[in-house]
Enzyme design. Structure first.
Site, mmCIF file in Angstrom:
data_model
loop_
_atom_site.group_PDB
_atom_site.id
_atom_site.type_symbol
_atom_site.label_atom_id
_atom_site.label_comp_id
_atom_site.label_asym_id
_atom_site.label_seq_id
_atom_site.Cartn_x
_atom_site.Cartn_y
_atom_site.Cartn_z
ATOM 1 C CD GLU A 128 -3.214 0.340 0.484
ATOM 2 O OE1 GLU A 128 -3.041 0.616 -0.720
ATOM 3 O OE2 GLU A 128 -4.176 0.746 1.131
ATOM 4 C CB THR A 180 -5.451 7.248 -1.319
ATOM 5 O OG1 THR A 180 -6.602 6.416 -1.489
ATOM 6 C CG2 THR A 180 -5.136 7.345 0.159
HETATM 7 N N1 HSE Z 1 -7.277 6.248 5.829
HETATM 8 C C1 HSE Z 1 -7.010 6.394 4.419
HETATM 9 C C2 HSE Z 1 -7.361 7.821 4.019
HETATM 10 C C3 HSE Z 1 -7.843 5.408 3.669
HETATM 11 O O1 HSE Z 1 -8.462 8.265 4.366
HETATM 12 O O2 HSE Z 1 -6.556 8.480 3.369
HETATM 13 C C4 HSE Z 1 -7.683 5.482 2.174
HETATM 14 O O3 HSE Z 1 -8.559 4.526 1.552
#
Ligand code: HSE
Length: 306
Positions: A128, A180
């Site tokens: 990731e 993201t």
């Molecule tokens: N916690 C992460 C964000 C999840 O909100 O950036 C991304 O899917």
């Protein structure tokens, strides 16, 4: 060597207030990875996907995670992977995490299942990190199933929270991509004390709700004062869709991960869930966006052979 087939579910990260620390696996959508042992090296020989994905093994999360697991096992064998995407990329449903979870699980299974699903999280998180950011709130629930609290990613510390039996999740994904990496850039480095207190209170309430199987407590704690106000501008018609969902009976609505998927909450019948789903889809369509949508529940199993 014979093929195995692994399924890894989609996930809703953050669950409202729990930025980077809460996530849950969902039924219905996910990635399928076929894998078999080879003499050496990792290869990807097929990708079935409605959006472009890298077959370069250094850029695809399934192969990165598989390689990490082999390194962890100290194994010099190889793996061939074939990936079938069952969820859109850039959708906020943990697409890269599902591939990472499936790749890690497959590698471990093919070489003796010596690592537990919790021990596979580190490899999936590294994958990731290579494509987005270092967070485990998609990979952990995808591997473990249920709702999960990520106490820490370095080292990986996870608390499994289970599921709420009556909970229905209405997931609606408009046909836009939000990455993201970009969505994270909208978030500030510093948060006011007032917002920090609200975020702590709400994410603690959501955590407790899962542990107590308490739907009312869950929906009372969904307000996200940190990410939603800053990220909603990436999602066209966000306010209208949220309002429409609440008007027809949803008890709350959050951005799934970094979006654009929206996740509404209900403990009503499937029919009531369908009403919420169509109201949300209709609002997105009014704004000119087609959607994929589903009335789902929490997936309690996580990544598995099937
Ligand atoms: N916690 C992460 C964000 C999840 O909100 O950036 C991304 O899917």
């Amino acid at each position: 060597m014979s093929w195995i087939k692994v399924f890894a579910p989609a996930t809703v990260a953050n669950v409202g207030p729990g930025f980077d620390v809460l996530g849950m696996a969902v039924e219905g959508w996910g990635d399928t990875v076929k894998a078999r042992r080879t003499q050496s090296g990792i290869s990807i020989t097929e990708i079935i996907s409605d959006h472009p994905l890298p077959d370069n093994v250094d850029a695809n999360t399934a192969s990165i995670a598989a390689r990490e697991v082999l390194n962890q096992l100290g194994n010099s064998g190889g793996i061939e992977l074939q990936i079938k995407k069952g969820l859109p990329g850039g959708s906020g449903l943990g697409s890269s995490a599902a591939s990472a979870a499936a790749g890690a699980f497959a590698a471990n299974f093919l070489y003796g299942s010596r690592l537990s699903s919790v021990e596979l999280i580190d490899a999936a998180v590294k994958a990731e990190e290579a494509v987005a950011a270092r967070h485990a709130d998609n990979t952990a629930p995808s591997l473990l199933g249920g709702a999960v609290l990520v106490q820490s990613v370095s080292p990986v510390r996870i608390v499994e929270l289970g599921a709420i039996a009556s909970l229905k999740l209405i997931l609606v994904t408009p046909e836009i991509e939000v990455f993201t990496k970009e969505a994270r850039k909208l978030l500030p480095d510093r948060i006011s004390l007032k917002h920090t207190v609200t975020a702590m209170a709400n994410s603690s309430a959501v955590t407790a709700a899962f542990l107590k199987n308490d739907y009312d407590l869950l929906v009372s704690g969904l307000e996200d004062v940190i990410a939603e106000p800053r990220r909603k501008k990436l999602i066209p018609s966000f306010d209208n869709v949220k309002q429409a969902a609440l008007k027809v009976g949803a008890d709350g609505l959050v951005i799934s991960g970094s979006g654009p998927t929206l996740c509404a909450f209900s403990n009503g019948t499937v029919k009531q869930g369908e009403t919420i789903r169509s109201a949300m889809v209709k609002e997105f369509e009014k704004g000119g966006f087609q959607c994929q949508s589903i009335v789902s529940r929490i997936d309690r199993t996580g990544t598995r052979i099937f």
